[in-house]
Design an enzyme around this catalytic site. Structure first.
Site, PDB file in Angstrom:
ATOM      1  N   ASP A  94      13.298  56.406  48.037  1.00  9.30           N
ATOM      2  CA  ASP A  94      14.737  55.993  47.829  1.00  9.30           C
ATOM      3  C   ASP A  94      15.172  57.540  47.004  1.00  9.30           C
ATOM      4  OD1 ASP A  94      14.900  53.458  49.003  1.00  9.30           O
ATOM      5  OD2 ASP A  94      14.082  52.614  47.243  1.00  9.30           O
ATOM      6  N   ASP A 150      15.338  49.796  55.170  1.00  9.84           N
ATOM      7  CA  ASP A 150      16.171  50.605  54.056  1.00  9.84           C
ATOM      8  C   ASP A 150      15.940  52.078  54.153  1.00  9.84           C
ATOM      9  OD1 ASP A 150      14.821  47.858  53.346  1.00  9.84           O
ATOM     10  OD2 ASP A 150      15.657  48.191  51.345  1.00  9.84           O
TER      11      ASP A 150
END
Length: 375
Positions: A94, A150
């Site tokens: 991320d 994601d």
């Protein structure tokens, strides 16, 4: 730009003028609004994966308004995030969310050599998570074979690094991972798995757990939104049709499962008597659908995609937006995960506000388009 969108953009700017001032006073990176104050992330301090959405939101508002308040607040938060390079242990795939929306947006809007170097630092960390068998390892903690949908959004950081350096290796990693996601994450009906666990030595798929969704085989709505928008972005960077085809396939599935009121269930397969709404999913999907609608390649489906996006945005505004100037945050009924409420159920969450703002500012013509090739 129509009057309704212009008015909505002004409401967001006004609401967040006070919000930015409050965050600076508190000295944190906000995760959720709680009355007149912000609350920081529930885990990992400033290394928590959502940290980049706050400076990203500030840069969106700076691009829309020109107010130096938002620029200064973005820079304050960016410093907290770049300090995390030295901590390192909490950083994972991320870093795309964290640094594309902070240091790279900084460099795009206010060119800065150090911000560019920080962007490339983050991209190198992400590239270092690539398993040559074709996937990016999502998390730390002894899970080298775990990958999640994601990640399709985090690929923007790798595309951007190739753009900045001329080095094709970053883009090659992004495409290899995107191709694995098409093969192993996206189902025939257009729904997506959240997690796929690979054997890190052989690449064999070992499991597909439900992750943040309702159950294995179900359809966590935010996972569908990440996939939808993420494949739109990969198409924009590469021009390769398989990414567009995949984005459109997921989009059709998502649209078919929007609630009659225009909101989004947390999981499209959740029990009918269970109210778990995740407005973050609706906001992300709206962004992806707007971009799909504006692609000539969408052809006759373009109005279908745009109408769905506008239905999502309208429902978020009229049914779940808190416009009280004394309350921090805008979107309510944001849900981090179906079964675990530690990161929030039916609360304001800042990255929901980020994507809601991005969608509105895209319609208003001021979105700096952080996920897309620089103009």
């Amino acid at each position: 730009m129509n009057k309704e969108i212009a008015a909505l953009a002004e409401k967001i700017i006004a609401k967040y003028t006070k919000g930015a001032e409050q965050a600076a006073v508190q000295g944190i990176i906000p995760y959720t609004g709680s009355g007149a104050e912000w609350v920081s992330s529930p885990y990992d301090g400033n290394g928590w994966w959502t940290g980049g959405f706050w400076p990203g939101l500030m840069w969106q508002l700076y691009a829309a308004s020109g107010s130096d308040l938002f620029r200064q607040e973005a820079l304050r938060a960016e410093q907290l995030l770049t300090d995390e390079f030295r901590v390192f242990s909490a950083l994972n795939h991320d870093v795309g969310f964290m640094y594309l929306l902070s240091s790279d947006l900084h460099n795009r809007l206010c060119p800065d050599k150090q911000a560019e170097q920080d962007t490339l630092h983050a991209a190198t960390l992400l590239a270092g998570r690539f398993n040559p068998l074709g996937f990016l390892s999502a998390w730390n903690g002894g899970r080298p074979g775990w990958a999640i949908v994601d990640s399709m959004m985090n690929l923007s950081l790798l595309y951007r690094a190739s753009e900045l350096t001329g080095d094709p290796r970053f883009e090659s990693i992004a495409k290899a991972h995107a191709d694995t996601c098409i093969r192993e994450f996206v189902r025939e009906n257009g729904s997506c798995n959240h997690i796929v666990i690979f054997d890190p030595k052989t690449g064999e798929v070992l499991d597909r757990p439900g992750g943040q969704g309702y159950a294995p085989g179900s359809s966590w709505s935010r996972g569908q939104a990440w996939g939808l928008y993420g494949f739109v972005i990969s198409y924009a960077h590469t021009g390769e049709k398989r990414y567009l085809d995949t984005a459109m396939k997921i989009a059709r599935y998502f649209i078919a499962h929007i609630r009659p009121d225009g909101l989004t269930d947390c999981d499209f397969c959740q029990p009918v008597d269970e109210e778990r709404i995740d407005n973050i999913a609706g906001a992300i999907a709206a962004c992806g659908l707007l971009h799909l609608a504006d692609l000539p390649e969408s052809g006759s489906e373009a109005p279908f995609f745009r109408e769905a996006a506008m239905r999502l945005i309208s429902a978020l505004d009229t049914l779940c937006a808190d416009w009280d100037p004394d309350h921090m945050g805008i979107l309510t009924k944001c849900t981090a995960a179906y079964h675990q409420d530690g990161a929030g159920r039916h609360i304001n969450i800042v990255y929901g506000d980020y994507f809601f703002t991005e969608a509105v500012m895209y319609l208003a013509g001021t979105d700096p388009a952080p996920w897309f090739p620089a103009k």
